[in-house]
Design a protein around this motif. Structure first.
Motif, short mmCIF file in Angstrom:
data_model
loop_
_atom_site.label_atom_id
_atom_site.label_comp_id
_atom_site.label_asym_id
_atom_site.label_seq_id
_atom_site.Cartn_x
_atom_site.Cartn_y
_atom_site.Cartn_z
N LEU A 106 0.86 -1.19 0.00
CA LEU A 106 0.00 0.00 0.00
C LEU A 106 0.89 1.24 0.00
CD1 LEU A 106 -2.71 1.50 0.37
CD2 LEU A 106 -2.50 1.06 2.84
N VAL A 107 0.74 2.08 -1.01
CA VAL A 107 1.53 3.30 -1.12
C VAL A 107 0.63 4.50 -0.87
CG1 VAL A 107 3.03 4.70 -2.59
CG2 VAL A 107 3.08 2.22 -2.79
N LEU A 108 1.01 5.33 0.11
CA LEU A 108 0.27 6.54 0.43
C LEU A 108 1.16 7.73 0.12
CD1 LEU A 108 -1.29 5.47 3.87
CD2 LEU A 108 -2.28 5.27 1.58
N GLY A 109 0.88 8.38 -1.01
CA GLY A 109 1.65 9.55 -1.40
C GLY A 109 1.17 10.79 -0.68
N GLU A 110 1.71 11.93 -1.08
CA GLU A 110 1.36 13.19 -0.41
C GLU A 110 -0.11 13.54 -0.56
OE1 GLU A 110 4.10 16.36 -1.48
OE2 GLU A 110 4.97 16.09 0.50
N ASN A 111 -0.75 12.97 -1.60
CA ASN A 111 -2.18 13.23 -1.76
C ASN A 111 -3.00 12.51 -0.68
OD1 ASN A 111 -1.52 10.71 -2.86
ND2 ASN A 111 -3.35 10.68 -4.12
N ALA A 112 -2.40 11.52 -0.03
CA ALA A 112 -3.11 10.77 1.01
C ALA A 112 -2.55 11.06 2.40
CB ALA A 112 -3.02 9.28 0.72
N VAL A 113 -1.23 11.03 2.54
CA VAL A 113 -0.60 11.28 3.84
C VAL A 113 0.46 12.36 3.66
CG1 VAL A 113 0.79 10.33 5.70
CG2 VAL A 113 -1.04 8.97 4.73
N ARG A 114 0.15 13.54 4.13
CA ARG A 114 1.05 14.69 4.01
C ARG A 114 1.54 15.10 5.40
NH1 ARG A 114 1.91 18.73 0.19
NH2 ARG A 114 0.27 17.87 -1.13
N PHE A 115 2.79 15.55 5.44
CA PHE A 115 3.38 16.03 6.69
C PHE A 115 3.71 17.52 6.55
CE2 PHE A 115 4.36 11.54 6.41
CZ PHE A 115 4.13 11.07 7.70
N ASP A 116 3.78 18.19 7.68
CA ASP A 116 4.25 19.56 7.65
C ASP A 116 5.70 19.58 7.18
OD1 ASP A 116 1.86 20.63 8.61
OD2 ASP A 116 2.45 20.29 10.70
N THR A 117 6.10 20.64 6.50
CA THR A 117 7.45 20.73 5.93
C THR A 117 8.53 20.53 6.99
OG1 THR A 117 6.64 22.27 4.26
CG2 THR A 117 9.02 22.17 4.59
N ASN A 118 9.44 19.61 6.68
CA ASN A 118 10.58 19.30 7.56
C ASN A 118 10.15 18.85 8.96
OD1 ASN A 118 12.56 19.91 5.63
ND2 ASN A 118 12.48 22.09 6.13
N LYS A 119 8.93 18.33 9.06
CA LYS A 119 8.45 17.84 10.34
C LYS A 119 7.83 16.46 10.17
CE LYS A 119 7.46 22.40 12.33
NZ LYS A 119 6.41 23.27 12.92
N SER A 120 7.65 15.79 11.29
CA SER A 120 7.02 14.47 11.26
C SER A 120 5.56 14.54 11.71
CB SER A 120 7.80 13.50 12.15
OG SER A 120 7.85 13.97 13.49
N THR A 121 5.05 15.76 11.81
CA THR A 121 3.67 15.96 12.27
C THR A 121 2.69 15.69 11.14
OG1 THR A 121 4.47 17.70 13.75
CG2 THR A 121 2.09 17.58 13.37
N LEU A 122 1.73 14.84 11.38
CA LEU A 122 0.69 14.56 10.39
C LEU A 122 -0.25 15.75 10.25
CD1 LEU A 122 -0.20 10.96 11.58
CD2 LEU A 122 0.64 11.51 9.30
N THR A 123 -0.59 16.08 9.02
CA THR A 123 -1.56 17.15 8.80
C THR A 123 -2.97 16.63 9.09
OG1 THR A 123 -1.88 16.57 6.47
CG2 THR A 123 -0.11 18.15 7.00
N ALA A 124 -3.92 17.55 9.18
CA ALA A 124 -5.31 17.16 9.42
C ALA A 124 -5.83 16.27 8.30
CB ALA A 124 -6.18 18.41 9.56
N GLY A 125 -5.43 16.58 7.07
CA GLY A 125 -5.87 15.76 5.95
C GLY A 125 -5.31 14.36 6.01
#
Length: 231
Positions: A106-125
């Motif tokens: 299963l591949v989750l690209g930035e369209n599915a799992v995005r992080f804040d720039t230079n951080k490991s924090t998951l975005t709300a999306g």
């Protein structure tokens, strides 16, 4: 990988023709023939994949292929994975779901799992999309899920390796906090390794910033499949 799968299926087809045409096995039942074809086919596929994977064993694809059981038991597991893969696709259409062997990549690209720039924090999306996968993962508790984090090639390689490890761990922590058993997960950060697109363009770098899952049968599922195969 497409060539490997085609070659593997061709090998199994030829083996099936060989076994069903031999006088010595014509009187065996379907389960016995399936087990024999699966065992020999597993060896053939194992050799093919072993020659082609190389260092790729430490990837989602390598993890899935490394867990192949083969035979009738492997078919039982494969059927369950087929169903799970379809449910993942339905739950999260933007994900890349690939059924390989007896598992799921299963591949989750930035369209599915995005992080804040230079951080490991998951975005709300990202959290919202992971929430869509949780009911499916809950429905199949007898699976192990290995999570691999990747970055693009921008910045120092060592920094990216640490960042990818932290991002994979963030995904694991979020899913565990939502009630999934933490023991089902392992995480690995691979940084800039194994790019799936060029790092020379913004679009390519975006594709390389991703999280991959390897979903495989745990020991309980394997044992139950072996029992069913022995009936």
């Amino acid at each position: 990988m497409k060539n490997i799968k085609i070659l593997a299926l061709t090998s199994l087809f030829l083996l099936g023709s060989l076994f069903t045409g031999c006088e010595s096995v014509k009187n065996t039942n379907k389960t016995q023939r399936g087990a024999a074809i699966g065992a020999v086919g597993g060896a053939v596929i194992g050799g093919i994949l072993g020659n082609n994977l190389g260092k790729g064993g430490n990837t989602a694809m390598g993890a899935v292929l490394g867990g192949v059981i083969g035979g009738v038991a492997g078919g039982v597991i494969g059927n369950k994975m087929d169903k799970q893969a379809r449910e993942i696709e339905t739950a999260l259409p933007g994900a890349q779901v690939e059924r390989v062997g007896e598992g799921i990549k299963l591949v989750l690209g930035e369209n599915a799992v995005r992080f804040d720039t230079n951080k490991s924090t998951l975005t709300a999306g990202a959290k919202a999309n992971l929430d869509k996968l949780i009911p499916v993962f809950n429905q199949y508790p007898d699976t192990n899920i290995q999570i691999y984090g990747y970055t693009d090639s921008t910045g120092p390689a060592e920094y990216n390796l640490n960042l990818s490890d932290q991002r994979a761990a963030s995904v694991r922590s979020y899913l565990a906090a939502k009630g999934l058993s933490n023991s089902r997960f392992t995480t690995t950060g691979l940084g800039i390794a194994d790019p799936i697109a060029t790092n020379e363009t913004a679009e390519g770098r975006s594709q390389n910033r991703r999280v991959e899952f390897a979903i495989t049968a745990n020991q309980k599922m394997v044992e139950e499949a072996q029992k069913q195969a022995g009936r």
